[in-house]
Design a protein around this motif. Structure first.
Motif, PDB file in Angstrom:
ATOM      1  N   LEU A 205       0.717  -1.203   0.073  1.00  0.00           N
ATOM      2  CA  LEU A 205       0.008   0.044   0.063  1.00  0.00           C
ATOM      3  C   LEU A 205       0.794   1.349   0.123  1.00  0.00           C
ATOM      4  O   LEU A 205       0.724   2.305  -0.570  1.00  0.00           O
ATOM      5  N   ALA A 206       1.845   1.297   0.689  1.00  0.00           N
ATOM      6  CA  ALA A 206       3.163   2.256   0.804  1.00  0.00           C
ATOM      7  C   ALA A 206       3.493   2.779  -0.675  1.00  0.00           C
ATOM      8  O   ALA A 206       3.784   3.863  -0.664  1.00  0.00           O
ATOM      9  N   GLU A 207       3.682   1.670  -1.348  1.00  0.00           N
ATOM     10  CA  GLU A 207       4.271   2.034  -2.823  1.00  0.00           C
ATOM     11  C   GLU A 207       3.084   2.298  -3.855  1.00  0.00           C
ATOM     12  O   GLU A 207       3.470   2.619  -4.814  1.00  0.00           O
ATOM     13  N   ASN A 208       1.800   2.094  -3.417  1.00  0.00           N
ATOM     14  CA  ASN A 208       0.927   2.270  -4.285  1.00  0.00           C
ATOM     15  C   ASN A 208      -0.085   3.474  -3.959  1.00  0.00           C
ATOM     16  O   ASN A 208      -0.799   3.476  -3.234  1.00  0.00           O
ATOM     17  N   ARG A 209       0.520   4.800  -4.459  1.00  0.00           N
ATOM     18  CA  ARG A 209      -0.217   5.946  -4.050  1.00  0.00           C
ATOM     19  C   ARG A 209      -1.383   6.146  -4.414  1.00  0.00           C
ATOM     20  O   ARG A 209      -2.019   6.564  -3.631  1.00  0.00           O
ATOM     21  N   GLY A 210      -1.970   5.505  -5.531  1.00  0.00           N
ATOM     22  CA  GLY A 210      -3.245   5.703  -5.945  1.00  0.00           C
ATOM     23  C   GLY A 210      -4.311   5.049  -4.686  1.00  0.00           C
ATOM     24  O   GLY A 210      -5.513   5.612  -4.282  1.00  0.00           O
ATOM     25  N   ASP A 211      -4.077   3.689  -4.575  1.00  0.00           N
ATOM     26  CA  ASP A 211      -4.766   2.825  -3.516  1.00  0.00           C
ATOM     27  C   ASP A 211      -4.919   3.826  -2.016  1.00  0.00           C
ATOM     28  O   ASP A 211      -5.764   3.706  -1.360  1.00  0.00           O
ATOM     29  N   ARG A 212      -3.531   3.903  -1.735  1.00  0.00           N
ATOM     30  CA  ARG A 212      -3.268   4.595  -0.334  1.00  0.00           C
ATOM     31  C   ARG A 212      -3.939   6.007  -0.442  1.00  0.00           C
ATOM     32  O   ARG A 212      -4.871   6.261   0.687  1.00  0.00           O
ATOM     33  N   ALA A 213      -3.799   6.813  -1.358  1.00  0.00           N
ATOM     34  CA  ALA A 213      -4.847   8.026  -1.381  1.00  0.00           C
ATOM     35  C   ALA A 213      -6.259   7.733  -1.157  1.00  0.00           C
ATOM     36  O   ALA A 213      -6.992   8.337  -0.720  1.00  0.00           O
ATOM     37  N   GLU A 214      -6.674   6.909  -2.071  1.00  0.00           N
ATOM     38  CA  GLU A 214      -8.165   6.346  -1.806  1.00  0.00           C
ATOM     39  C   GLU A 214      -8.567   6.028  -0.719  1.00  0.00           C
ATOM     40  O   GLU A 214      -9.616   6.522   0.000  1.00  0.00           O
ATOM     41  N   LEU A 215      -7.810   5.111   0.112  1.00  0.00           N
ATOM     42  CA  LEU A 215      -8.268   4.672   1.258  1.00  0.00           C
ATOM     43  C   LEU A 215      -8.070   5.837   2.488  1.00  0.00           C
ATOM     44  O   LEU A 215      -8.984   5.745   3.416  1.00  0.00           O
ATOM     45  N   CYS A 216      -7.101   6.597   2.219  1.00  0.00           N
ATOM     46  CA  CYS A 216      -7.026   7.872   3.107  1.00  0.00           C
ATOM     47  C   CYS A 216      -8.461   8.751   2.829  1.00  0.00           C
ATOM     48  O   CYS A 216      -8.784   9.474   3.740  1.00  0.00           O
ATOM     49  N   ARG A 217      -8.847   8.762   2.051  1.00  0.00           N
ATOM     50  CA  ARG A 217     -10.071   9.542   1.862  1.00  0.00           C
ATOM     51  C   ARG A 217     -11.493   8.884   2.296  1.00  0.00           C
ATOM     52  O   ARG A 217     -12.477   9.516   2.417  1.00  0.00           O
ATOM     53  N   ALA A 218     -11.237   7.728   2.619  1.00  0.00           N
ATOM     54  CA  ALA A 218     -12.425   6.856   3.271  1.00  0.00           C
ATOM     55  C   ALA A 218     -12.823   7.721   4.663  1.00  0.00           C
ATOM     56  O   ALA A 218     -11.952   8.167   5.406  1.00  0.00           O
ATOM     57  N   ARG A 219     -13.908   8.066   4.965  1.00  0.00           N
ATOM     58  CA  ARG A 219     -14.596   8.742   5.943  1.00  0.00           C
ATOM     59  C   ARG A 219     -15.071   7.973   7.067  1.00  0.00           C
ATOM     60  O   ARG A 219     -15.252   8.382   8.112  1.00  0.00           O
ATOM     61  N   SER A 220     -14.945   6.488   6.621  1.00  0.00           N
ATOM     62  CA  SER A 220     -15.421   5.624   7.914  1.00  0.00           C
ATOM     63  C   SER A 220     -14.893   4.112   7.525  1.00  0.00           C
ATOM     64  O   SER A 220     -14.384   3.924   6.406  1.00  0.00           O
ATOM     65  N   ALA A 221     -15.318   3.322   8.334  1.00  0.00           N
ATOM     66  CA  ALA A 221     -14.683   2.081   8.064  1.00  0.00           C
ATOM     67  C   ALA A 221     -15.564   1.281   7.032  1.00  0.00           C
ATOM     68  O   ALA A 221     -15.049   0.521   6.306  1.00  0.00           O
ATOM     69  N   ASP A 222     -16.730   1.832   7.038  1.00  0.00           N
ATOM     70  CA  ASP A 222     -17.695   1.422   5.971  1.00  0.00           C
ATOM     71  C   ASP A 222     -17.387   1.727   4.605  1.00  0.00           C
ATOM     72  O   ASP A 222     -17.408   0.999   3.474  1.00  0.00           O
ATOM     73  N   ASP A 223     -16.944   3.142   4.420  1.00  0.00           N
ATOM     74  CA  ASP A 223     -16.318   3.325   3.075  1.00  0.00           C
ATOM     75  C   ASP A 223     -14.974   2.767   2.758  1.00  0.00           C
ATOM     76  O   ASP A 223     -14.930   2.175   1.747  1.00  0.00           O
ATOM     77  N   ALA A 224     -14.033   2.329   3.863  1.00  0.00           N
ATOM     78  CA  ALA A 224     -12.978   1.464   3.622  1.00  0.00           C
ATOM     79  C   ALA A 224     -13.425   0.076   3.065  1.00  0.00           C
ATOM     80  O   ALA A 224     -12.512  -0.538   2.227  1.00  0.00           O
ATOM     81  N   ALA A 225     -14.262  -0.455   3.811  1.00  0.00           N
ATOM     82  CA  ALA A 225     -14.767  -1.769   3.255  1.00  0.00           C
ATOM     83  C   ALA A 225     -15.051  -2.018   1.883  1.00  0.00           C
ATOM     84  O   ALA A 225     -15.078  -3.103   1.305  1.00  0.00           O
ATOM     85  N   LEU A 226     -15.482  -0.834   1.052  1.00  0.00           N
ATOM     86  CA  LEU A 226     -16.103  -1.038  -0.211  1.00  0.00           C
ATOM     87  C   LEU A 226     -14.978  -0.944  -1.061  1.00  0.00           C
ATOM     88  O   LEU A 226     -15.049  -1.133  -2.233  1.00  0.00           O
ATOM     89  N   MET A 227     -13.519  -0.730  -0.862  1.00  0.00           N
ATOM     90  CA  MET A 227     -12.481  -0.575  -1.772  1.00  0.00           C
ATOM     91  C   MET A 227     -11.859  -1.743  -2.032  1.00  0.00           C
ATOM     92  O   MET A 227     -11.476  -2.734  -1.195  1.00  0.00           O
ATOM     93  N   PRO A 228     -11.398  -2.090  -3.097  1.00  0.00           N
ATOM     94  CA  PRO A 228     -10.609  -3.326  -3.663  1.00  0.00           C
ATOM     95  C   PRO A 228      -9.447  -3.839  -2.587  1.00  0.00           C
ATOM     96  O   PRO A 228      -9.253  -4.874  -2.276  1.00  0.00           O
ATOM     97  N   VAL A 229      -8.683  -2.614  -2.247  1.00  0.00           N
ATOM     98  CA  VAL A 229      -7.464  -2.694  -1.357  1.00  0.00           C
ATOM     99  C   VAL A 229      -7.987  -3.424  -0.117  1.00  0.00           C
ATOM    100  O   VAL A 229      -6.994  -3.971   0.673  1.00  0.00           O
ATOM    101  N   THR A 230      -8.810  -3.041   0.481  1.00  0.00           N
ATOM    102  CA  THR A 230      -9.260  -3.501   1.812  1.00  0.00           C
ATOM    103  C   THR A 230      -9.702  -5.010   1.429  1.00  0.00           C
ATOM    104  O   THR A 230      -9.357  -5.853   2.304  1.00  0.00           O
ATOM    105  N   VAL A 231     -10.482  -5.276   0.485  1.00  0.00           N
ATOM    106  CA  VAL A 231     -11.018  -6.628   0.209  1.00  0.00           C
ATOM    107  C   VAL A 231      -9.901  -7.404   0.070  1.00  0.00           C
ATOM    108  O   VAL A 231      -9.619  -8.530   0.523  1.00  0.00           O
ATOM    109  N   GLN A 232      -8.531  -6.940  -0.503  1.00  0.00           N
ATOM    110  CA  GLN A 232      -7.532  -7.741  -0.796  1.00  0.00           C
ATOM    111  C   GLN A 232      -7.087  -8.403   0.703  1.00  0.00           C
ATOM    112  O   GLN A 232      -6.317  -9.341   0.860  1.00  0.00           O
ATOM    113  N   LEU A 233      -7.100  -7.111   1.595  1.00  0.00           N
ATOM    114  CA  LEU A 233      -6.369  -7.449   2.871  1.00  0.00           C
ATOM    115  C   LEU A 233      -7.365  -8.565   3.764  1.00  0.00           C
ATOM    116  O   LEU A 233      -6.793  -9.611   4.270  1.00  0.00           O
ATOM    117  N   VAL A 234      -8.574  -8.539   3.641  1.00  0.00           N
ATOM    118  CA  VAL A 234      -9.786  -9.454   4.187  1.00  0.00           C
ATOM    119  C   VAL A 234      -9.567 -10.470   3.450  1.00  0.00           C
ATOM    120  O   VAL A 234      -9.099 -11.763   4.142  1.00  0.00           O
TER     121      VAL A 234
END
Length: 172
Positions: free
Chosen positions: A23-52
């Motif tokens: 994630l630290a190397e992928n600025r796009g995914d990191r930026a998108e995840l940083c913009r999440a305003r809640s855990a529910d927002d983060a849950a809808l992102m592919p990078v979070t689904v990868q971790l799960v």
């Protein structure tokens, strides 16, 4: 005392570390995840689904409700400074002790803010923790952050209280 779920060199800790480094190397995914305003927002992102998905094969998946706990970990981990890898991956200073460190004549995280945090239920923890990570210059141990968020409740809140309050400077 239970063994730490996200300790370094455990399967879950290894997955989390590899995921965060990618994630630290992928600025796009990191930026998108940083913009999440809640855990529910983060849950809808592919990078979070990868971790799960990657955590399914670890001891984390043995705990009820684990899938609902991971998006907050992912979203807040995105707020950790990728240029501060030593602080994020190796510094073992407990988060509450980082919060009570002096900044001028006051702790980084005020006693009032810390007390409010201790009363915050897990489902409302995301935004206050975003603010606290900003106060900590986005530097906190990834494994402890994950552990604390995953197990947030009366036991973890007591651990945090016992780490913060004894270090709090006494006022007259």
């Amino acid at each position: 005392m239970r063994e730490r779920t996200f300790a370094p060199h455990t399967p879950a800790g290894n997955v989390l570390e590899e995921w965060w480094l990618a994630l630290a190397e992928n600025r796009g995914d990191r930026a998108e995840l940083c913009r999440a305003r809640s855990a529910d927002d983060a849950a809808l992102m592919p990078v979070t689904v990868q971790l799960v998905t990657r955590l399914q094969g670890t001891a984390v998946a043995q705990h009820g409700g684990w899938i609902e706990r991971i998006p907050a970990i992912a979203g807040l981990a995105a707020h950790l400074d990728p240029d501060a890898r030593n602080a994020v991956l190796a510094d073992t200073t407990p988060l509450p002790e980082r919060m009570v460190r002096p900044k001028g004549d006051r702790p980084v995280v005020s006693e009032l803010r810390f007390r409010r945090l201790l009363r915050t239920p897990r489902h409302e923890l995301y935004r206050p923790m975003m603010r606290i990570l900003a106060l900590l210059d986005h530097q906190a141990n990834l494994f402890e952050l994950a552990e604390s968020l995953f197990w947030w409740g009366p036991g973890m809140q007591k651990q945090w209280a016992f780490a913060y309050f004894p270090k709090l400077p006494k006022t007259a």
